[in-house]
Design a protein around this motif. Structure first.
Motif, short mmCIF file in Angstrom:
data_model
loop_
_atom_site.label_atom_id
_atom_site.label_comp_id
_atom_site.label_asym_id
_atom_site.label_seq_id
_atom_site.Cartn_x
_atom_site.Cartn_y
_atom_site.Cartn_z
N LEU A 136 23.63 -66.79 35.18
CA LEU A 136 22.31 -66.16 35.09
C LEU A 136 21.77 -66.25 33.67
CD1 LEU A 136 22.56 -62.92 37.27
CD2 LEU A 136 21.18 -64.96 37.68
N ALA A 137 22.63 -65.96 32.70
CA ALA A 137 22.20 -65.98 31.30
C ALA A 137 21.79 -67.40 30.89
CB ALA A 137 23.32 -65.47 30.40
N PHE A 138 22.48 -68.39 31.43
CA PHE A 138 22.12 -69.78 31.14
C PHE A 138 20.77 -70.15 31.74
CE2 PHE A 138 26.54 -71.20 30.03
CZ PHE A 138 26.17 -71.82 28.85
N ASN A 139 20.51 -69.61 32.94
CA ASN A 139 19.38 -70.12 33.70
C ASN A 139 18.09 -69.30 33.64
OD1 ASN A 139 20.47 -72.59 34.81
ND2 ASN A 139 21.94 -71.23 35.78
N LEU A 140 18.21 -68.01 33.32
CA LEU A 140 16.98 -67.21 33.21
C LEU A 140 16.41 -67.39 31.81
CD1 LEU A 140 18.16 -63.91 34.94
CD2 LEU A 140 16.72 -65.71 35.90
N SER A 155 13.54 -67.80 30.27
CA SER A 155 12.44 -67.06 29.66
C SER A 155 12.92 -65.70 29.16
CB SER A 155 11.32 -66.89 30.68
OG SER A 155 11.84 -66.28 31.83
N LEU A 156 13.95 -65.17 29.80
CA LEU A 156 14.45 -63.85 29.43
C LEU A 156 15.58 -63.94 28.41
CD1 LEU A 156 13.62 -61.06 30.48
CD2 LEU A 156 15.59 -61.14 32.02
N SER A 201 20.89 -71.53 27.08
CA SER A 201 22.10 -71.83 26.31
C SER A 201 21.88 -71.64 24.81
CB SER A 201 22.54 -73.26 26.59
OG SER A 201 21.48 -74.14 26.30
N SER A 202 20.63 -71.63 24.37
CA SER A 202 20.44 -71.44 22.92
C SER A 202 20.50 -69.96 22.52
CB SER A 202 19.11 -72.06 22.48
OG SER A 202 18.10 -71.71 23.37
N GLY A 203 20.60 -69.07 23.50
CA GLY A 203 20.86 -67.67 23.19
C GLY A 203 19.69 -66.91 22.60
N PRO A 210 25.41 -67.10 26.06
CA PRO A 210 26.27 -66.81 27.21
C PRO A 210 27.75 -66.94 26.89
CG PRO A 210 24.43 -68.17 27.89
CD PRO A 210 24.35 -68.09 26.40
N LYS A 211 28.12 -67.91 26.08
CA LYS A 211 29.55 -68.12 25.74
C LYS A 211 30.11 -66.94 24.95
CE LYS A 211 31.36 -72.01 27.21
NZ LYS A 211 31.01 -71.53 28.57
N VAL A 212 29.28 -66.42 24.03
CA VAL A 212 29.77 -65.35 23.16
C VAL A 212 30.10 -64.08 23.94
CG1 VAL A 212 29.13 -63.78 21.28
CG2 VAL A 212 28.60 -66.21 21.11
#
Ligand code: ADP
Ligand code: MG
Lengths: 242, 308
Positions: free
Chosen positions: B122-126, B128-129, B133-135, B222-224
Protein backbone atom coordinates in the motif's frame (compact mmCIF):
# COMPACT_ATOMS: atom_id res chain seq x y z
CA UNK A 1 -38.14 -26.13 42.63
CA UNK A 2 -36.38 -27.07 39.44
CA UNK A 3 -33.30 -24.88 38.88
CA UNK A 4 -31.81 -26.53 35.81
CA UNK A 5 -33.69 -28.40 33.14
CA UNK A 6 -32.90 -30.00 29.81
CA UNK A 7 -35.47 -31.00 27.21
CA UNK A 8 -34.85 -33.22 24.21
CA UNK A 9 -31.13 -32.50 24.18
CA UNK A 10 -29.48 -34.05 21.15
CA UNK A 11 -25.90 -33.67 20.02
CA UNK A 12 -24.20 -35.19 17.03
CA UNK A 13 -20.47 -35.45 16.38
CA UNK A 14 -19.72 -36.20 12.76
CA UNK A 15 -23.08 -37.82 12.28
CA UNK A 16 -22.85 -39.98 15.39
CA UNK A 17 -25.12 -39.06 18.24
CA UNK A 18 -23.40 -38.46 21.56
CA UNK A 19 -26.70 -37.47 23.15
CA UNK A 20 -30.12 -38.55 21.98
CA UNK A 21 -33.16 -36.61 23.13
CA UNK A 22 -32.18 -36.37 26.79
CA UNK A 23 -34.51 -34.82 29.36
CA UNK A 24 -33.34 -34.03 32.87
CA UNK A 25 -34.27 -31.94 35.85
CA UNK A 26 -32.11 -30.76 38.72
CA UNK A 27 -33.82 -29.64 41.93
CA UNK A 28 -32.55 -26.50 43.61
CA UNK A 29 -30.42 -27.25 46.68
CA UNK A 30 -29.98 -30.92 45.82
CA UNK A 31 -27.07 -33.09 44.83
CA UNK A 32 -27.91 -34.85 41.59
CA UNK A 33 -25.66 -37.61 40.31
CA UNK A 34 -25.03 -38.35 36.65
CA UNK A 35 -23.63 -41.80 35.94
CA UNK A 36 -23.12 -44.05 32.97
CA UNK A 37 -20.41 -46.09 31.27
CA UNK A 38 -17.52 -44.37 29.49
CA UNK A 39 -18.62 -42.62 26.34
CA UNK A 40 -22.24 -42.42 27.53
CA UNK A 41 -22.36 -38.69 26.84
CA UNK A 42 -22.08 -37.32 30.37
CA UNK A 43 -19.34 -34.79 29.68
CA UNK A 44 -21.10 -33.78 26.47
CA UNK A 45 -24.20 -32.96 28.52
CA UNK A 46 -22.10 -30.68 30.75
CA UNK A 47 -20.55 -29.07 27.68
CA UNK A 48 -24.04 -28.27 26.40
CA UNK A 49 -25.15 -26.83 29.73
CA UNK A 50 -22.06 -24.63 30.07
CA UNK A 51 -22.41 -23.38 26.52
CA UNK A 52 -19.24 -24.85 25.04
CA UNK A 53 -21.33 -26.60 22.39
CA UNK A 54 -24.77 -25.87 21.05
CA UNK A 55 -27.12 -28.85 20.90
CA UNK A 56 -28.50 -29.93 17.52
CA UNK A 57 -31.93 -30.15 19.12
CA UNK A 58 -33.41 -29.39 22.50
CA UNK A 59 -33.16 -26.67 25.10
CA UNK A 60 -31.63 -26.02 28.48
CA UNK A 61 -33.31 -23.72 30.94
CA UNK A 62 -32.02 -22.16 34.13
CA UNK A 63 -34.67 -20.88 36.56
CA UNK A 64 -37.04 -21.22 33.63
CA UNK A 65 -34.93 -19.00 31.38
CA UNK A 66 -33.75 -20.39 28.05
CA UNK A 67 -29.94 -20.50 28.08
CA UNK A 68 -29.44 -22.95 25.21
CA UNK A 69 -27.52 -20.67 22.88
CA UNK A 70 -25.89 -18.26 25.31
CA UNK A 71 -22.12 -17.82 25.25
CA UNK A 72 -20.17 -19.68 27.97
CA UNK A 73 -19.16 -16.46 29.73
CA UNK A 74 -22.79 -15.36 29.97
CA UNK A 75 -23.86 -18.72 31.35
CA UNK A 76 -21.13 -18.45 33.96
CA UNK A 77 -22.35 -15.00 34.98
CA UNK A 78 -25.85 -16.37 35.44
CA UNK A 79 -24.47 -18.72 38.07
CA UNK A 80 -23.54 -22.02 36.45
CA UNK A 81 -19.94 -23.08 36.91
CA UNK A 82 -18.07 -26.29 36.30
CA UNK A 83 -14.95 -28.38 36.66
CA UNK A 84 -13.25 -30.34 33.88
CA UNK A 85 -12.81 -34.09 33.86
CA UNK A 86 -9.46 -33.66 32.14
CA UNK A 87 -8.38 -31.19 34.87
CA UNK A 88 -7.65 -27.89 33.21
CA UNK A 89 -6.41 -25.35 35.73
CA UNK A 90 -4.48 -22.40 34.26
CA UNK A 91 -1.16 -24.22 34.64
CA UNK A 92 1.11 -21.20 34.31
CA UNK A 93 -0.75 -19.15 36.94
CA UNK A 94 -0.50 -19.38 40.70
CA UNK A 95 -3.20 -21.20 42.64
CA UNK A 96 -4.41 -17.86 44.00
CA UNK A 97 -4.68 -16.28 40.56
CA UNK A 98 -6.58 -19.30 39.26
CA UNK A 99 -9.24 -18.69 41.86
CA UNK A 100 -9.15 -14.93 41.25
CA UNK A 101 -10.11 -15.51 37.62
CA UNK A 102 -13.36 -17.04 38.84
CA UNK A 103 -13.92 -14.28 41.38
CA UNK A 104 -13.14 -11.33 39.10
CA UNK A 105 -14.69 -12.56 35.89
CA UNK A 106 -17.13 -15.33 36.75
CA UNK A 107 -19.50 -13.29 38.86
CA UNK A 108 -22.22 -11.01 37.75
CA UNK A 109 -20.94 -7.89 39.47
CA UNK A 110 -17.40 -6.74 40.22
CA UNK A 111 -15.66 -7.03 43.56
CA UNK A 112 -13.05 -4.57 44.79
CA UNK A 113 -9.52 -5.97 44.92
CA UNK A 114 -9.33 -6.32 48.69
CA UNK A 115 -12.68 -8.08 48.94
CA UNK A 116 -11.76 -10.38 46.06
CA UNK A 117 -8.51 -11.40 47.69
CA UNK A 118 -10.24 -12.08 51.01
CA UNK A 119 -12.78 -14.19 49.19
CA UNK A 120 -10.03 -16.11 47.38
CA UNK A 121 -8.32 -16.73 50.70
CA UNK A 122 -11.43 -18.20 52.28
CA UNK A 123 -12.18 -20.39 49.26
CA UNK A 124 -8.62 -21.74 49.27
CA UNK A 125 -8.99 -22.47 52.97
CA UNK A 126 -12.30 -24.20 52.35
CA UNK A 127 -10.69 -26.41 49.68
CA UNK A 128 -7.61 -26.98 51.88
CA UNK A 129 -5.26 -25.28 49.45
CA UNK A 130 -4.14 -22.30 51.55
CA UNK A 131 -0.60 -23.57 51.91
CA UNK A 132 -0.29 -23.80 48.12
CA UNK A 133 -1.66 -20.35 47.28
CA UNK A 134 1.55 -19.04 45.75
CA UNK A 135 2.46 -22.26 43.93
CA UNK A 136 2.03 -22.42 40.20
CA UNK A 137 -0.81 -24.78 39.32
CA UNK A 138 1.59 -27.05 37.42
CA UNK A 139 3.43 -27.74 40.67
CA UNK A 140 0.35 -29.38 42.22
CA UNK A 141 -0.38 -33.11 42.30
CA UNK A 142 -3.56 -34.58 40.84
CA UNK A 143 -5.57 -34.41 44.04
CA UNK A 144 -4.65 -30.79 44.58
CA UNK A 145 -5.39 -29.91 40.97
CA UNK A 146 -8.86 -31.38 41.31
CA UNK A 147 -9.47 -29.35 44.43
CA UNK A 148 -8.19 -26.28 42.57
CA UNK A 149 -10.67 -26.99 39.77
CA UNK A 150 -13.44 -26.94 42.35
CA UNK A 151 -12.02 -23.87 44.13
CA UNK A 152 -11.91 -21.91 40.88
CA UNK A 153 -15.51 -22.85 40.16
CA UNK A 154 -16.57 -21.82 43.67
CA UNK A 155 -14.89 -18.48 43.03
CA UNK A 156 -17.64 -17.63 40.57
CA UNK A 157 -20.14 -17.87 43.44
CA UNK A 158 -22.25 -20.37 41.48
CA UNK A 159 -25.86 -21.31 42.04
CA UNK A 160 -25.27 -24.56 40.19
CA UNK A 161 -21.96 -26.39 40.32
CA UNK A 162 -21.23 -29.00 37.67
CA UNK A 163 -18.58 -31.46 38.85
CA UNK A 164 -17.09 -33.73 36.19
CA UNK A 165 -15.39 -36.69 37.91
CA UNK A 166 -13.66 -34.79 40.69
CA UNK A 167 -13.32 -37.97 42.75
CA UNK A 168 -12.19 -40.59 40.24
CA UNK A 169 -8.48 -41.30 40.63
CA UNK A 170 -8.11 -39.96 44.17
CA UNK A 171 -6.80 -41.94 47.15
CA UNK A 172 -9.22 -42.73 50.01
CA UNK A 173 -8.12 -39.80 52.17
CA UNK A 174 -8.48 -37.31 49.32
CA UNK A 175 -11.82 -38.86 48.43
CA UNK A 176 -13.14 -38.29 51.94
CA UNK A 177 -11.91 -34.69 51.90
CA UNK A 178 -13.55 -33.78 48.64
CA UNK A 179 -16.81 -35.59 49.51
CA UNK A 180 -17.04 -33.50 52.66
CA UNK A 181 -16.39 -30.36 50.63
CA UNK A 182 -19.15 -31.26 48.20
CA UNK A 183 -21.62 -31.74 51.03
CA UNK A 184 -20.55 -28.49 52.65
CA UNK A 185 -21.00 -26.71 49.33
CA UNK A 186 -24.53 -28.06 49.05
CA UNK A 187 -25.20 -26.98 52.64
CA UNK A 188 -24.26 -23.43 51.64
CA UNK A 189 -27.16 -23.54 49.20
CA UNK A 190 -25.30 -24.43 46.01
CA UNK A 191 -27.01 -26.96 43.77
CA UNK A 192 -24.62 -29.74 42.76
CA UNK A 193 -24.83 -31.76 39.57
CA UNK A 194 -22.06 -34.33 39.55
CA UNK A 195 -20.71 -36.89 37.14
CA UNK A 196 -18.93 -39.67 38.97
CA UNK A 197 -17.63 -43.16 38.35
CA UNK A 198 -16.91 -43.93 41.99
CA UNK A 199 -20.25 -45.51 42.91
CA UNK A 200 -19.81 -45.33 46.66
CA UNK A 201 -19.32 -41.58 46.43
CA UNK A 202 -22.06 -40.74 43.99
CA UNK A 203 -24.63 -43.03 45.62
CA UNK A 204 -23.71 -41.78 49.08
CA UNK A 205 -23.99 -38.11 48.18
CA UNK A 206 -26.79 -37.90 45.64
CA UNK A 207 -30.44 -37.22 46.33
CA UNK A 208 -31.29 -38.35 42.83
CA UNK A 209 -29.30 -40.10 40.12
CA UNK A 210 -29.63 -39.93 36.35
CA UNK A 211 -28.21 -42.75 34.24
CA UNK A 212 -27.01 -42.25 30.68
CA UNK A 213 -26.09 -45.04 28.29
CA UNK A 214 -25.12 -44.64 24.64
CA UNK A 215 -26.36 -41.07 24.75
CA UNK A 216 -29.79 -41.91 26.11
CA UNK A 217 -31.25 -41.59 29.57
CA UNK A 218 -32.04 -45.12 30.69
CA UNK A 219 -33.00 -44.54 34.31
CA UNK A 220 -33.59 -41.89 36.92
CA UNK A 221 -34.48 -41.93 40.60
CA UNK A 222 -33.10 -42.29 44.09
CA UNK A 223 -29.79 -44.17 44.42
CA UNK A 224 -31.70 -47.27 45.64
CA UNK A 225 -34.09 -47.22 42.69
CA UNK A 226 -31.29 -46.80 40.20
CA UNK A 227 -28.99 -49.50 41.57
CA UNK A 228 -31.75 -52.08 41.44
CA UNK A 229 -32.91 -51.10 37.96
CA UNK A 230 -32.42 -54.08 35.62
CA UNK A 231 -31.64 -51.81 32.67
CA UNK A 232 -28.88 -50.09 34.60
CA UNK A 233 -27.36 -53.35 35.79
CA UNK A 234 -27.37 -54.67 32.25
CA UNK A 235 -25.75 -51.51 30.88
CA UNK A 236 -22.95 -51.69 33.42
CA UNK A 237 -22.34 -55.44 33.18
CA UNK A 238 -22.46 -55.27 29.42
CA UNK A 239 -19.81 -52.64 29.63
CA UNK A 240 -17.59 -54.88 31.82
CA UNK A 241 -16.98 -51.83 34.00
CA UNK A 242 -18.56 -51.21 37.34
CA UNK B 1 11.58 2.32 49.19
CA UNK B 2 12.91 -1.00 48.01
CA UNK B 3 16.41 -1.37 46.61
CA UNK B 4 15.04 -1.90 43.13
CA UNK B 5 13.16 1.41 43.21
CA UNK B 6 16.35 3.27 44.06
CA UNK B 7 18.18 1.54 41.21
CA UNK B 8 15.44 2.51 38.74
CA UNK B 9 15.41 6.08 40.02
CA UNK B 10 19.19 6.49 39.71
CA UNK B 11 19.12 4.84 36.28
CA UNK B 12 16.49 7.32 35.10
CA UNK B 13 18.46 10.34 36.30
CA UNK B 14 21.52 8.91 34.56
CA UNK B 15 19.65 8.50 31.28
CA UNK B 16 18.25 12.00 31.56
CA UNK B 17 21.70 13.55 32.07
CA UNK B 18 23.57 11.31 29.66
CA UNK B 19 23.07 13.18 26.36
CA UNK B 20 24.93 16.16 27.82
CA UNK B 21 28.08 14.18 28.50
CA UNK B 22 28.31 11.48 25.88
CA UNK B 23 29.12 11.64 22.18
CA UNK B 24 26.21 11.86 19.77
CA UNK B 25 26.53 8.30 18.56
CA UNK B 26 26.01 7.09 22.13
CA UNK B 27 22.80 9.13 22.40
CA UNK B 28 21.66 7.73 19.07
CA UNK B 29 22.48 4.23 20.21
CA UNK B 30 20.47 4.62 23.41
CA UNK B 31 17.57 6.08 21.46
CA UNK B 32 17.58 2.97 19.31
CA UNK B 33 17.72 0.78 22.40
CA UNK B 34 14.74 2.54 23.99
CA UNK B 35 12.82 2.28 20.75
CA UNK B 36 13.50 -1.45 20.62
CA UNK B 37 12.30 -1.80 24.19
CA UNK B 38 9.06 0.02 23.37
CA UNK B 39 8.40 -2.20 20.37
CA UNK B 40 9.40 -5.48 22.00
CA UNK B 41 7.62 -4.72 25.26
CA UNK B 42 4.38 -3.64 23.57
CA UNK B 43 4.53 -6.69 21.31
CA UNK B 44 4.71 -8.84 24.40
CA UNK B 45 1.24 -7.80 25.64
CA UNK B 46 -0.17 -9.94 22.87
CA UNK B 47 2.76 -12.31 22.29
CA UNK B 48 3.74 -13.00 25.89
CA UNK B 49 0.68 -12.37 28.06
CA UNK B 50 -2.21 -13.11 25.72
CA UNK B 51 -0.29 -15.93 24.03
CA UNK B 52 -0.91 -14.95 20.41
CA UNK B 53 2.34 -14.64 18.43
CA UNK B 54 1.76 -11.46 16.46
CA UNK B 55 4.33 -11.46 13.66
CA UNK B 56 2.86 -8.27 12.24
CA UNK B 57 3.43 -6.00 15.21
CA UNK B 58 5.66 -3.66 13.18
CA UNK B 59 2.69 -2.89 10.92
CA UNK B 60 1.42 -0.65 13.75
CA UNK B 61 4.80 1.04 13.91
CA UNK B 62 4.64 1.71 10.17
CA UNK B 63 1.05 2.92 10.29
CA UNK B 64 1.98 5.35 13.05
CA UNK B 65 5.00 6.52 11.10
CA UNK B 66 3.08 7.21 7.89
CA UNK B 67 0.10 8.80 9.64
CA UNK B 68 2.45 11.10 11.49
CA UNK B 69 4.51 12.01 8.42
CA UNK B 70 1.48 12.72 6.25
CA UNK B 71 -0.26 14.85 8.87
CA UNK B 72 2.84 16.71 9.94
CA UNK B 73 3.46 17.70 6.35
CA UNK B 74 -0.20 18.75 6.22
CA UNK B 75 0.68 21.24 8.98
CA UNK B 76 -1.27 19.57 11.75
CA UNK B 77 1.61 20.05 14.13
CA UNK B 78 3.59 17.59 16.20
CA UNK B 79 1.02 16.99 18.91
CA UNK B 80 -2.04 16.38 16.72
CA UNK B 81 -0.05 14.27 14.28
CA UNK B 82 1.22 12.07 17.11
CA UNK B 83 -2.26 11.72 18.53
CA UNK B 84 -3.60 10.77 15.12
CA UNK B 85 -0.82 8.20 14.75
CA UNK B 86 -2.01 6.49 17.93
CA UNK B 87 -5.66 6.69 16.93
CA UNK B 88 -5.16 5.25 13.47
CA UNK B 89 -3.00 2.44 14.86
CA UNK B 90 -5.50 1.57 17.58
CA UNK B 91 -8.46 1.78 15.24
CA UNK B 92 -6.75 -0.52 12.82
CA UNK B 93 -5.99 -2.96 15.65
CA UNK B 94 -9.67 -2.99 16.60
CA UNK B 95 -10.65 -3.56 13.00
CA UNK B 96 -8.42 -6.56 12.40
CA UNK B 97 -9.00 -8.22 15.76
CA UNK B 98 -12.40 -9.57 14.80
CA UNK B 99 -11.33 -11.60 11.78
CA UNK B 100 -7.79 -12.32 12.99
CA UNK B 101 -8.53 -13.51 16.50
CA UNK B 102 -10.73 -16.23 15.15
CA UNK B 103 -7.49 -17.79 13.99
CA UNK B 104 -5.33 -19.75 16.39
CA UNK B 105 -1.65 -20.56 16.68
CA UNK B 106 0.40 -20.52 13.50
CA UNK B 107 -2.56 -19.34 11.42
CA UNK B 108 -2.80 -16.17 13.46
CA UNK B 109 0.94 -15.58 13.18
CA UNK B 110 0.98 -16.11 9.46
CA UNK B 111 -2.00 -13.84 8.86
CA UNK B 112 -0.46 -11.05 10.92
CA UNK B 113 2.85 -11.47 9.10
CA UNK B 114 0.99 -10.98 5.84
CA UNK B 115 -0.25 -7.63 7.13
CA UNK B 116 3.21 -6.11 6.94
CA UNK B 117 3.56 -7.04 3.28
CA UNK B 118 0.11 -5.68 2.62
CA UNK B 119 1.00 -2.32 4.11
CA UNK B 120 4.36 -2.23 2.40
CA UNK B 121 2.54 -2.66 -0.90
CA UNK B 122 0.00 0.00 0.00
CA UNK B 123 2.77 2.41 0.94
CA UNK B 124 4.49 1.71 -2.38
CA UNK B 125 1.37 2.18 -4.43
CA UNK B 126 -0.65 4.97 -2.82
CA UNK B 127 1.82 7.43 -4.29
CA UNK B 128 -0.17 10.62 -3.88
CA UNK B 129 -0.41 9.95 -0.14
CA UNK B 130 2.83 8.17 0.70
CA UNK B 131 5.22 9.23 -1.99
CA UNK B 132 5.58 5.62 -3.12
CA UNK B 133 9.07 4.18 -3.12
CA UNK B 134 10.70 7.58 -2.75
CA UNK B 135 9.07 7.95 0.67
CA UNK B 136 8.26 11.06 2.67
CA UNK B 137 10.60 13.73 3.93
CA UNK B 138 8.97 15.53 6.83
CA UNK B 139 9.17 19.23 7.46
CA UNK B 140 11.22 19.17 10.65
CA UNK B 141 14.80 19.53 11.62
CA UNK B 142 16.99 16.78 12.94
CA UNK B 143 16.88 17.08 16.71
CA UNK B 144 18.63 14.17 18.32
CA UNK B 145 18.49 15.21 21.95
CA UNK B 146 14.79 16.03 21.96
CA UNK B 147 13.95 12.83 20.09
CA UNK B 148 16.03 10.98 22.65
CA UNK B 149 13.96 12.40 25.50
CA UNK B 150 10.68 11.60 23.79
CA UNK B 151 11.76 8.04 23.19
CA UNK B 152 13.02 7.66 26.74
CA UNK B 153 9.72 9.05 28.01
CA UNK B 154 7.68 6.66 25.88
CA UNK B 155 9.90 3.79 26.97
CA UNK B 156 9.32 4.53 30.65
CA UNK B 157 5.61 4.96 30.02
CA UNK B 158 5.36 1.69 28.10
CA UNK B 159 7.23 -0.37 30.66
CA UNK B 160 5.40 1.30 33.55
CA UNK B 161 1.95 0.82 32.09
CA UNK B 162 2.63 -2.77 31.13
CA UNK B 163 3.87 -3.40 34.64
CA UNK B 164 0.57 -2.09 36.01
CA UNK B 165 -1.65 -3.69 33.37
CA UNK B 166 -0.20 -7.17 33.74
CA UNK B 167 -0.81 -7.01 37.46
CA UNK B 168 -4.37 -5.80 37.02
CA UNK B 169 -7.58 -7.69 36.31
CA UNK B 170 -7.03 -7.12 32.63
CA UNK B 171 -3.65 -8.85 32.78
CA UNK B 172 -5.25 -11.73 34.66
CA UNK B 173 -7.73 -12.23 31.83
CA UNK B 174 -4.94 -12.13 29.24
CA UNK B 175 -2.88 -14.79 30.98
CA UNK B 176 -5.96 -16.93 31.56
CA UNK B 177 -6.68 -16.77 27.83
CA UNK B 178 -3.07 -17.69 27.11
CA UNK B 179 -3.24 -20.72 29.39
CA UNK B 180 -6.57 -22.06 28.14
CA UNK B 181 -8.89 -19.92 26.10
CA UNK B 182 -11.88 -22.25 26.26
CA UNK B 183 -11.68 -22.56 30.04
CA UNK B 184 -11.18 -18.80 30.34
CA UNK B 185 -14.44 -18.29 28.50
CA UNK B 186 -16.35 -20.70 30.70
CA UNK B 187 -15.08 -18.69 33.64
CA UNK B 188 -16.81 -15.56 32.50
CA UNK B 189 -14.14 -13.92 30.36
CA UNK B 190 -15.41 -12.33 27.17
CA UNK B 191 -12.42 -13.61 25.24
CA UNK B 192 -12.94 -11.78 21.96
CA UNK B 193 -13.33 -8.44 23.73
CA UNK B 194 -10.23 -8.98 25.83
CA UNK B 195 -8.13 -10.05 22.87
CA UNK B 196 -9.26 -6.96 21.00
CA UNK B 197 -8.41 -4.65 23.90
CA UNK B 198 -4.99 -6.25 24.28
CA UNK B 199 -4.18 -5.72 20.62
CA UNK B 200 -5.39 -2.11 20.76
CA UNK B 201 -3.18 -1.31 23.75
CA UNK B 202 -0.25 -3.12 22.16
CA UNK B 203 -0.77 -1.14 18.94
CA UNK B 204 -0.98 2.24 20.67
CA UNK B 205 2.62 2.10 21.94
CA UNK B 206 4.03 0.84 18.64
CA UNK B 207 2.25 3.42 16.52
CA UNK B 208 3.31 6.31 18.76
CA UNK B 209 6.85 4.95 18.55
CA UNK B 210 6.51 5.01 14.77
CA UNK B 211 5.56 8.67 14.96
CA UNK B 212 8.49 9.57 17.22
CA UNK B 213 10.91 7.61 15.09
CA UNK B 214 9.76 9.43 11.98
CA UNK B 215 10.22 12.73 13.74
CA UNK B 216 13.74 11.62 14.65
CA UNK B 217 14.99 10.31 11.31
CA UNK B 218 12.98 12.86 9.23
CA UNK B 219 12.72 10.57 6.23
CA UNK B 220 10.70 7.35 5.87
CA UNK B 221 9.96 4.98 3.04
CA UNK B 222 8.21 1.59 2.88
CA UNK B 223 11.46 -0.33 3.48
CA UNK B 224 12.35 1.69 6.57
CA UNK B 225 9.12 1.16 8.48
CA UNK B 226 7.66 -2.01 6.99
CA UNK B 227 10.99 -3.75 6.33
CA UNK B 228 12.31 -6.95 7.86
CA UNK B 229 14.61 -5.02 10.17
CA UNK B 230 11.76 -3.59 12.23
CA UNK B 231 9.53 -6.63 11.71
CA UNK B 232 12.03 -8.92 13.43
CA UNK B 233 12.64 -6.61 16.38
CA UNK B 234 9.69 -7.54 18.60
CA UNK B 235 9.72 -11.31 18.24
CA UNK B 236 13.47 -11.85 18.38
CA UNK B 237 13.99 -9.51 21.32
CA UNK B 238 11.04 -10.66 23.39
CA UNK B 239 11.86 -14.30 22.78
CA UNK B 240 15.58 -13.95 23.47
CA UNK B 241 15.01 -12.05 26.70
CA UNK B 242 11.96 -13.98 27.84
CA UNK B 243 8.39 -13.52 26.70
CA UNK B 244 5.67 -12.88 29.25
CA UNK B 245 8.01 -11.40 31.88
CA UNK B 246 8.38 -7.64 32.22
CA UNK B 247 12.17 -7.55 32.04
CA UNK B 248 12.41 -10.21 29.31
CA UNK B 249 11.98 -7.91 26.29
CA UNK B 250 14.24 -5.30 27.94
CA UNK B 251 17.05 -7.81 28.34
CA UNK B 252 16.51 -9.09 24.80
CA UNK B 253 16.50 -5.59 23.35
CA UNK B 254 19.71 -4.79 25.21
CA UNK B 255 21.59 -7.83 23.88
CA UNK B 256 20.42 -7.67 20.31
CA UNK B 257 20.88 -3.92 19.97
CA UNK B 258 24.48 -4.20 21.15
CA UNK B 259 25.31 -7.18 18.95
CA UNK B 260 23.65 -5.45 16.03
CA UNK B 261 25.66 -2.31 16.63
CA UNK B 262 28.94 -4.22 16.75
CA UNK B 263 28.11 -6.18 13.63
CA UNK B 264 27.00 -3.03 11.85
CA UNK B 265 30.37 -1.35 12.36
CA UNK B 266 32.43 -4.49 11.66
CA UNK B 267 30.48 -6.18 8.87
CA UNK B 268 27.79 -3.94 7.39
CA UNK B 269 24.54 -5.63 6.35
CA UNK B 270 25.37 -8.66 8.41
CA UNK B 271 23.56 -7.15 11.39
CA UNK B 272 20.24 -8.65 10.30
CA UNK B 273 21.79 -12.00 11.12
CA UNK B 274 21.69 -11.00 14.78
CA UNK B 275 17.91 -11.44 14.77
CA UNK B 276 18.09 -14.84 13.15
CA UNK B 277 20.85 -15.99 15.45
CA UNK B 278 18.87 -14.86 18.48
CA UNK B 279 15.83 -16.86 17.41
CA UNK B 280 17.88 -19.98 16.72
CA UNK B 281 19.72 -19.67 20.05
CA UNK B 282 16.47 -19.38 21.96
CA UNK B 283 15.01 -22.37 20.18
CA UNK B 284 18.06 -24.52 20.83
CA UNK B 285 19.27 -23.57 24.27
CA UNK B 286 16.78 -21.48 26.22
CA UNK B 287 13.13 -21.90 25.39
CA UNK B 288 12.09 -19.50 28.16
CA UNK B 289 14.56 -16.81 27.12
CA UNK B 290 17.56 -15.42 29.00
CA UNK B 291 15.68 -14.37 32.13
CA UNK B 292 14.42 -17.91 32.68
CA UNK B 293 17.83 -19.57 32.47
CA UNK B 294 18.27 -21.83 35.50
CA UNK B 295 21.04 -19.82 37.12
CA UNK B 296 19.36 -16.45 36.47
CA UNK B 297 15.80 -17.29 37.47
CA UNK B 298 16.29 -17.50 41.21
CA UNK B 299 18.29 -14.26 41.67
CA UNK B 300 15.90 -12.36 39.40
CA UNK B 301 12.91 -13.63 41.34
CA UNK B 302 14.54 -12.66 44.59
CA UNK B 303 15.02 -9.12 43.25
CA UNK B 304 11.34 -9.05 42.33
CA UNK B 305 12.14 -8.76 38.64
CA UNK B 306 10.56 -12.04 37.60
CA UNK B 307 7.18 -13.36 38.69
CA UNK B 308 6.85 -16.98 37.69
N1 ADP C 1 -15.57 -32.72 20.86
C1 ADP C 1 -15.93 -33.93 20.41
N2 ADP C 1 -15.73 -34.25 19.12
C2 ADP C 1 -16.09 -35.47 18.65
N3 ADP C 1 -16.62 -36.43 19.40
C3 ADP C 1 -16.83 -36.18 20.70
C4 ADP C 1 -16.49 -34.93 21.28
N4 ADP C 1 -16.82 -34.94 22.59
C5 ADP C 1 -17.34 -36.17 22.83
N5 ADP C 1 -17.35 -36.91 21.71
C6 ADP C 1 -17.87 -38.27 21.61
O1 ADP C 1 -19.14 -38.31 22.22
C7 ADP C 1 -19.29 -39.49 22.97
C8 ADP C 1 -19.63 -39.15 24.39
O2 ADP C 1 -18.47 -38.62 25.01
P1 ADP C 1 -18.46 -38.02 26.48
O3 ADP C 1 -19.59 -37.07 26.61
O4 ADP C 1 -17.11 -37.50 26.74
O5 ADP C 1 -18.73 -39.31 27.37
P2 ADP C 1 -18.58 -39.54 28.92
O6 ADP C 1 -18.23 -38.25 29.56
O7 ADP C 1 -19.90 -40.07 29.36
O8 ADP C 1 -17.50 -40.56 29.09
C9 ADP C 1 -18.03 -40.30 22.81
O9 ADP C 1 -18.24 -41.25 21.79
C10 ADP C 1 -17.03 -39.27 22.37
O10 ADP C 1 -16.05 -39.85 21.53
MG1 MG D 1 -16.60 -37.70 30.63
Amino acid sequence: MVILEGKGLTKYFRGLSALQSVDFKVEEGSITGLIGPNGAGKTTLFNLISGLFSPNHGTTTFHGMDITHLRPDRICHLGISRTYQLIRPFLGLSVLRNVLVGIYYGRDGTLPKKKAEEEAGSILEFMELSSKATYRADQLNTGERKRLEMARALGTNPKVLLLDEVIAGLNPAETTTIMKRIEATRDKGVTVFMIEHVMKAVMGLSDRVIVLHHGEKIAEGTPQEVTTDPGVIKAYLGDKRI
Amino acid sequence: MKKIHIVIFIGLILFILLPHFTPRYMTAFLLLLFMHIVIAESYDIVGGYLGYINMGHSAFFGIGAYTFAILLNGNFGFFLSSLAAILVGVLFAALISFPFFRLRGAYFSLATFGLIRLFELLAFNLRSLTGGSSGIMIKAEYRLTLAYYFTLGLCVLTVGLIFLLTRSRLGLAWTAIREDEEVAQTFGINTLKHKCVALMISASFASLMGAFYTWYIIFINPKVVFGLEIALVPISMAMLGGSGALIGPIVGAFFITIVEEILWTKVPYFHLAAYGIAIVLVGLFMPGGIVRLKWLRKPLMRLGLLED
